[in-house]
Design an enzyme around this catalytic site. Structure first.
Site, PDB file in Angstrom:
ATOM      1  N   GLU B  49      -1.846   2.590  -5.738  1.00 51.41           N
ATOM      2  CA  GLU B  49      -2.671   2.261  -4.584  1.00 51.41           C
ATOM      3  C   GLU B  49      -4.112   2.601  -4.932  1.00 51.41           C
ATOM      4  OE1 GLU B  49       0.558   3.361  -1.092  1.00 51.41           O
ATOM      5  OE2 GLU B  49      -1.467   4.191  -0.980  1.00 51.41           O
ATOM      6  N   ASP B  60      -7.899   9.158   7.711  1.00 50.32           N
ATOM      7  CA  ASP B  60      -7.882  10.020   6.530  1.00 50.32           C
ATOM      8  C   ASP B  60      -8.404  11.420   6.806  1.00 50.32           C
ATOM      9  OD1 ASP B  60      -6.822   8.461   4.285  1.00 50.32           O
ATOM     10  OD2 ASP B  60      -8.475   7.102   4.762  1.00 50.32           O
TER      11      ASP B  60
END
Lengths: 413, 272
Positions: B49, B60
């Protein structure tokens, strides 16, 4: 999906939370079920007369609504004296939401949302704040309802808005300084969303403006529409007719949406949203998302944003911390593209001048946010026929801003 | 067969789950980022990724937020990340690459053109964190037309009523977010995973990878055995960040330290 709604500007949003192409629900999967839960709860609450009755009871006895409609006679005379001809110089009225408990319009929607949170069985409240007005309103209502409250505030704003930080703490709220990004309102909203993702079970996120994922833009608008509904009735009582122009400041746009919405289908009423031009829209230092931005996706909705060519969000700038946001509510983006509302801007300096003029002529110290709206009134009213009426939303009082203004005027306090 | 499907099929034949690694593109600079990508497959990463830096990464945690800021500081853009993948793909035709990020940079690039260019650069799948199935019309048709998998997140909050809808909108594999929270902040218990994975399996034949909160080789090994893959991101980003100099620049040992950690994770996933 993208065509304008027929015959009415008051039918939005659609079932997907869209106003034309704007709005929507751009959130991570972890939040999505919760957003849907808020939407269902809000729909149910709207149909429950006891919910509305309790909200209106609080507005009357706790907030002090209806807020007065004030004919700004000395300001009107001053602007007429500055007009080019005898038949020019519109009559200026203020909708005085600065007289609300906590000093701004924010509490209208906070009360609605906290009542909703209680219905949903949520036991903790979080909020983001820029200048601290929404944080203070949320902390206030949480004190009233004995709910623990955490307010996310950019570390930069914590520094420049110390009085409001202290107020929130007095009211029992926890203030979380946010150091990520540029440490201002947009980062406070990011952090509140992050906290919410991690505490979905017991927490309700009380958003301060008509932005965020659906249903927040419509929900906050509905609660704030009490401003426009009252103003309509009060204007009929005072003048026997509707105003010709409405003017309101735009950060996220909740006070403007609240004033405009009940008038959207009154074709003869012109509307002006005033964005913060900071040092000037031709510079890099402004917060004029509609004037200078372009559509994008941030904080759960598609709307006009200040961004670079690669879709990175850029920093906003305004003397007013409450307008210092790189986006705007999606319904404003839609009204902008349809041309129903004209979006203009006022600079820091114009707002400062309006702030002082209002204080001297009307004995009302306005917040820096509505001072932007007033700056546009000062430009516009002398050009309009004398028999026209301009109604401006004086959505907050300036106590919180005296230190900022003093600094800009070079006054030691 | 897509690279993603081929990889999971090959691993199934091998009888083990996948190690999926996450690093942000251009963290801390393009050359280091490319060297890391090139070293990952040999170190034992099965799928890669690549995070696309964004100013406002709302799902995040602090580690990946800082990674994005480092990358943006050296001028990372979405076109730059596509070019990075192209450079990686020139030397590796089989390891699947998945771009993970937020929608606004894609919108700014243009959704149609982005999907075409991403596929041409050698990207195999997309994870667009802030486009839930409710907004799938935004990008799904273009991704499908370009042959890109659209990998969706399933969270502990995704209930049984909603699960089929989310899974119907997913291709490639399912990314199970094992905690209610942001990346890298806490870890799920083995017990909660043992319950969650069969719940998803009832509704899909797609491979399931578990992510958010997997830090140690032991956790990666367990997740890869329970599901079909383990995603490790923050732990690698933390190692990278700890190796940088005071100005946030790579040191000579940066690449080696991250790959060493990947080897340990890969060993656990392989049952060694």
């Amino acid at each position: 999906m993208n065509k304008p709604l027929p015959n009415s500007y008051r039918q939005g949003p659609d079932s997907q939370g869209r106003f034309g192409q704007f709005g929507g629900r751009f959130v991570a999967e972890t939040l999505m079920p919760l957003i849907l839960e808020v939407e269902q709860a809000y729909e149910a609450a709207k149909r429950d007369p006891s919910f509305d009755a309790e909200w209106r009871r609080l507005l009357t006895h706790y907030v002090g609504r209806p807020s007065p409609l004030w004919f700004a006679e000395r300001l009107t005379a001053h602007l007429r004296a500055n007009s080019a001809r005898e038949d020019l110089g519109a009559k200026v009225y203020f909708k005085r939401d600065e007289l609300n408990h906590t000093g701004a319009h924010k509490i209208n929607a906070v009360l609605g949302q906290i009542l909703l949170a209680k219905r949903m069985g949520k036991t903790r409240i979080i909020a983001e704040t820029g200048a601290g007005q929404h944080g203070v309103a949320t902390a206030t209502v949480c004190a009233l309802f004995d709910l623990p409250c955490t307010v996310f505030m950019g570390a930069t704003d914590v520094e420049r808005q110390q009085p409001n930080v202290f107020r929130m703490k007095l009211l029992g709220a926890e203030v979380m300084p946010v150091t990520s990004g540029a440490a201002t309102l947009k980062d406070a909203m990011n952090e509140a969303l992050r906290y919410w993702v991690a505490n979905v079970e017991d927490t309700y996120y009380c958003i301060g403006t008509v932005a965020g994922p659906h249903p927040y833009p419509v929900m906050v608008r509905d609660f704030q529409s009490v401003i426009g509904e009252e103003a309509k009735q009060q204007m009929m009582a005072a003048e026997g007719r509707l105003p010709d122009s409405l003017v309101a400041a735009i950060g996220g746009g909740s006070n403007a949406m609240g004033l405009f919405y009940p008038f959207l289908d009154d074709a003869d009423v012109r509307m002006y949203g005033v964005e913060a031009a900071g040092h000037g829209v031709e510079t890099e230092q402004h917060a004029a998302s509609l004037t200078k931005g372009r559509p994008g996706v941030l904080h759960g909705n598609r709307t006009y944003l200040l961004q670079d060519a690669h879709g990175q969000i850029t920093e906003a700038h305004s003397i007013s911390a409450g307008l210092d946001y790189p986006g705007v509510g999606p319904e404003h983006s839609w009204l902008h593209e349809l041309g129903r509302v004209q979006y203009v801007s006022a600079t820091d300096d114009e707002a400062l001048a309006a702030f002082q003029l209002c204080s001297k002529l009307e004995g009302i110290i306005p917040a820096l946010e509505p001072a932007h709206a007033l700056a546009h009134v000062i430009r516009m009213a002398p050009q309009l026929p004398r028999d026209e009426i301009v109604l401006m939303n004086l959505c907050g009082r300036g106590d919180k801003d005296i230190f900022t203004v003093a600094k800009h005027l070079g006054v030691e306090m | 067969m897509s690279r993603i499907a081929a990889k999971f099929a090959a691993l199934k034949a091998e009888g083990r789950g996948a190690l999926v690694t996450y690093l942000q593109g251009f963290d801390p600079d393009r050359e280091t980022s490319l060297a890391l990508l090139r070293g990952l497959p040999e170190a034992g990463a099965d799928l890669l990724e690549v995070g696309v830096p964004f100013t406002d990464p709302m799902a995040d945690g602090p580690s990946i937020q800082r990674a994005a800021q480092r990358a943006l500081k050296v001028g990372a853009t979405l076109p730059g990340v596509l070019e990075l993948v192209r450079a990686f793909r020139a030397g590796d035709g089989t390891t699947p690459v998945i771009l993970m990020g937020y929608y606004n940079p894609i919108l700014a690039y243009g959704v149609d053109r982005f999907c075409t260019d991403a596929a041409a650069a050698g990207v195999d799948g997309l994870i667009v964190v802030d486009v839930p199935p409710e907004e799938a019309g935004e990008i799904e048709p273009q991704a499908r037309a370009a042959g890109l998998d659209l990998i969706r997140l399933v969270a502990p909050t995704t209930d049984d009523a909603r699960l089929p809808r989310v899974l119907a909108a997913t291709s490639g594999f399912v990314y199970y977010v094992s905690i209610t929270g942001i990346t890298g902040t806490r870890s799920a218990t083995a017990a909660s995973l043992e319950e969650a994975v069969p719940r998803i399996r009832k509704h899909t034949d797609l491979p399931i990878a578990i992510g958010f909160g997997i830090r140690t080789p032991q956790q990666a090994g367990e997740a890869a055995r329970l599901a079909d893959g383990a995603v490790v991101g923050t732990a690698l980003v933390d190692t990278l960040a700890a190796s940088l100099d005071e100005e946030g620049r790579a040191r000579p040992e940066t690449v080696g330290l991250v790959l060493e950690q990947v080897r340990a994770l890969a060993g656990a996933v392989r049952g060694r």
